[in-house]
Write an enzyme that holds these catalytic residues in place. Structure first.
Site, PDB file in Angstrom:
ATOM      1  N   ASP A 165       9.170   2.728   0.164  1.00 48.22           N
ATOM      2  CA  ASP A 165       8.090   3.356   0.918  1.00 48.22           C
ATOM      3  C   ASP A 165       8.284   2.984   2.375  1.00 48.22           C
ATOM      4  O   ASP A 165       7.924   1.901   2.806  1.00 48.22           O
ATOM      5  CB  ASP A 165       6.727   2.868   0.395  1.00 48.22           C
ATOM      6  CG  ASP A 165       5.569   3.504   1.159  1.00 48.22           C
ATOM      7  OD1 ASP A 165       5.824   4.123   2.219  1.00 48.22           O
ATOM      8  OD2 ASP A 165       4.420   3.359   0.705  1.00 48.22           O
ATOM      9  N   LYS A 189       3.786   9.096   8.906  1.00 52.46           N
ATOM     10  CA  LYS A 189       3.528   8.518  10.229  1.00 52.46           C
ATOM     11  C   LYS A 189       4.489   9.039  11.318  1.00 52.46           C
ATOM     12  O   LYS A 189       4.324  10.174  11.737  1.00 52.46           O
ATOM     13  CB  LYS A 189       3.476   7.003  10.117  1.00 52.46           C
ATOM     14  CG  LYS A 189       2.299   6.618   9.183  1.00 52.46           C
ATOM     15  CD  LYS A 189       1.870   5.186   9.166  1.00 52.46           C
ATOM     16  CE  LYS A 189       0.563   5.061   8.403  1.00 52.46           C
ATOM     17  NZ  LYS A 189       0.612   4.284   7.187  1.00 52.46           N
ATOM     18  N   TYR A 230       0.845  -1.190   0.000  1.00 54.93           N
ATOM     19  CA  TYR A 230       0.000   0.000   0.000  1.00 54.93           C
ATOM     20  C   TYR A 230       0.880   1.238   0.000  1.00 54.93           C
ATOM     21  O   TYR A 230       1.828   1.319   0.784  1.00 54.93           O
ATOM     22  CB  TYR A 230      -0.899   0.008   1.236  1.00 54.93           C
ATOM     23  CG  TYR A 230      -1.798   1.223   1.349  1.00 54.93           C
ATOM     24  CD1 TYR A 230      -2.818   1.451   0.432  1.00 54.93           C
ATOM     25  CD2 TYR A 230      -1.628   2.141   2.379  1.00 54.93           C
ATOM     26  CE1 TYR A 230      -3.641   2.564   0.524  1.00 54.93           C
ATOM     27  CE2 TYR A 230      -2.456   3.257   2.490  1.00 54.93           C
ATOM     28  CZ  TYR A 230      -3.459   3.460   1.566  1.00 54.93           C
ATOM     29  OH  TYR A 230      -4.276   4.555   1.664  1.00 54.93           O
TER      30      TYR A 230
HETATM   31  C1  LIG Z   1      -0.008   4.685   5.755  1.00 54.48           C
HETATM   32  C2  LIG Z   1       0.803   4.392   4.557  1.00 54.48           C
HETATM   33  C3  LIG Z   1       0.836   5.245   3.439  1.00 54.48           C
HETATM   34  C4  LIG Z   1      -0.087   6.427   3.309  1.00 54.48           C
HETATM   35  O1  LIG Z   1       0.133   7.392   4.278  1.00 54.48           O
HETATM   36  P1  LIG Z   1      -1.068   8.423   4.610  1.00 54.48           P
HETATM   37  O2  LIG Z   1      -0.445   9.384   5.568  1.00 54.48           O
HETATM   38  O3  LIG Z   1      -2.177   7.601   5.177  1.00 54.48           O
HETATM   39  O4  LIG Z   1      -1.458   9.076   3.339  1.00 54.48           O
HETATM   40  C5  LIG Z   1       1.730   4.979   2.431  1.00 54.48           C
HETATM   41  N1  LIG Z   1       2.532   3.905   2.483  1.00 54.48           N
HETATM   42  C6  LIG Z   1       2.522   3.054   3.515  1.00 54.48           C
HETATM   43  C7  LIG Z   1       3.465   1.900   3.533  1.00 54.48           C
HETATM   44  C8  LIG Z   1       1.633   3.246   4.570  1.00 54.48           C
HETATM   45  O5  LIG Z   1       1.576   2.363   5.562  1.00 54.48           O
END
Ligand SMILES: *Cc1c(COP(=O)(O)O)cnc(C)c1O
Length: 426
Positions: A237, A265, A149
């Site tokens: 990511d 985060k 994701y």
């Molecule tokens: C949470 C998440 C995102 C998206 O971040 P948001 O602040 O919710 O837009 C992207 N990549 C990973 C791996 C995530 O866990």
């Protein structure tokens, strides 16, 4: 203005009221309890490892804002940093010292980030990293992995794991075929064969949105080599893994250096934030230096940078070792309790990150991850909640122990796990 929330309002009343004005009653789908059933608890306040709902019920919180919080809720250092920053003004549209400090803090911990730009969410971070990768290489295609994701931007909404896995949606309505035409989806943990049309490969170096799926030995190294072979950029990511699985993130833990990295985060200390960084020669393609446009009214926001810096300050190597030992204890407790009741379950762990897969074999990719017994997860989730422990309301989320999950807190979790394991046995 709506009516104020009266004392004594229940979760059910609030959810009912929310559903009248917010689609599904929530501002992010997983919060609605759709895949586990029941009514979400509305959090009135949090402190340390705990959250208290509007009915006055307190839970040990293993969600921790899906990993945005690692020092515990309302950590005094974060509260103080926010108080100070708020009193000095919340947004200016001019550069502020905090942005420089946070960018320096990121670059110092993550040496692949020679340049860093702040944004407002993880979604923006991955979206912008991909744009600069395409701009720098002049190539169109992107390779992503099934079940990884990367936020909710159009081009990445193919096979995105988690909420989408629970909803059974392969993508999203409203995303056109052309938006994803340049996105190629490959199975996780297999190095794809690329060609010179690829701008980049984006990967969660530890997959944490389809349960927890560690990278197979050689996978990340293989991606690095394949990207180098065809001149594509490697994007990690690290929105979840950054500043969580090690001080320098997954790239430090696994010793693989990406060209670009997306963060979110933790670096906002619980405030809305994201960042992306990487090689100077790639990042310097961004406006105002180069032709790749990217901007944000609230980017580098003084409150978010203050909170992020306060949290990063708490996270030295000892802090990671401490949280990791707690994660280890939790993993062992989950495994022992479920095995004792004869429940087929695997508890994968990478550093401080923990998963819970209801199946006999560990998952290695999206296909195997989605064999988890979702109904059993729902039953386990509710048994845990009934015994005062809040896990994420979705079978594909992970657990986020942090600095506030002390031994006493863990004792309570372990006791609940034993009861919940019994509840889902048979
Ligand atoms: C949470 C998440 C995102 C998206 O971040 P948001 O602040 O919710 O837009 C992207 N990549 C990973 C791996 C995530 O866990």
């Amino acid at each position: 203005m709506g009516d104020p929330i009266a004392t004594g309002t229940t979760n059910a009343e609030l959810f009912e009221r929310a559903q009248r004005v917010i689609p599904g009653g929530v501002n992010s789908p997983v919060r609605a309890f759709g895949s586990v059933g029941g009514t979400p608890y509305f959090v009135a306040r949090g402190e340390g490892a705990q959250v208290t709902d509007v009915e006055g019920r307190t839970y040990v919180d293993l969600v921790q804002s899906y990993g945005a919080v690692i020092a515990g809720h309302a950590h005094p250092a974060v509260v103080e940093a926010l108080r100070t920053a708020a009193a000095e003004g919340t947004s200016f549209g001019a550069p502020t010292p905090g942005e420089v400090l946070l960018a320096e803090a990121i670059a110092e911990r993550v040496p692949s980030c020679e340049r860093v730009r702040m944004v407002n969410s993880g979604t923006e971070a991955t979206m912008s990293a991909i744009r600069v990768a395409r701009g720098a290489t002049g190539r169109p295609k992107l390779c992503k992995f099934a079940g990884n994701y990367h936020g909710h931007s159009d081009g990445l909404l193919v096979s995105g794991g988690t909420a989408m896995a629970s909803l059974g949606l392969p993508a999203s309505a409203g995303v056109t075929d052309s938006a994803v035409a340049d996105t190629v989806v490959a199975p996780y943990n297999v190095v794809p064969t690329l060609d010179e049309t690829f701008a980049a490969v984006i990967v969660e170096p530890v997959a944490a949105n389809m349960g927890l799926v560690p990278p197979a030995p050689g996978f990340l190294e293989g991606l690095r080599a394949e990207c180098d072979r065809v001149g594509a950029l490697l994007i990690f990511d690290e929105v979840i893994t950054g500043f969580r699985v090690a001080r320098g993130g997954a790239q430090q833990r696994f010793g693989v250096r990406p060209d670009l990295t997306a963060f979110g985060k933790i670096i906002g200390g619980g405030l809305p934030v994201g960042a992306f960084g990487g090689r100077a020669d790639v990042m310097d393609n961004l406006a105002p230096l180069g032709p790749v446009y990217q901007a944000g009214t609230l980017s580098g926001n003084p409150l978010a940078t203050a909170a992020g810096l306060a949290v990063l300050d708490l996270l030295d190597d000892d802090a990671y070792a401490l949280i990791e030992s707690r994660a280890e204890r939790l993993a062992a407790a989950f495994e022992a309790a479920l095995a004792a009741e004869g429940v087929a379950a695997v508890v994968p762990r990478v550093g401080t990150l923990l998963g819970l897969h209801f199946g006999a074999e560990p998952a290695t990719d999206y296909t195997t991850a989605t064999t988890t017994d979702e109904a059993r997860y729902g039953a386990f989730f509710h048994a845990m909640l009934d015994h005062g422990v809040a896990m994420a309301p979705g079978a594909y989320e992970v657990m986020f122990p942090g600095l506030a999950h002390t031994d006493d807190v863990l004792d309570a979790v372990v006791a609940a796990v034993q009861v919940a394991a019994r509840a889902v046995a048979g």
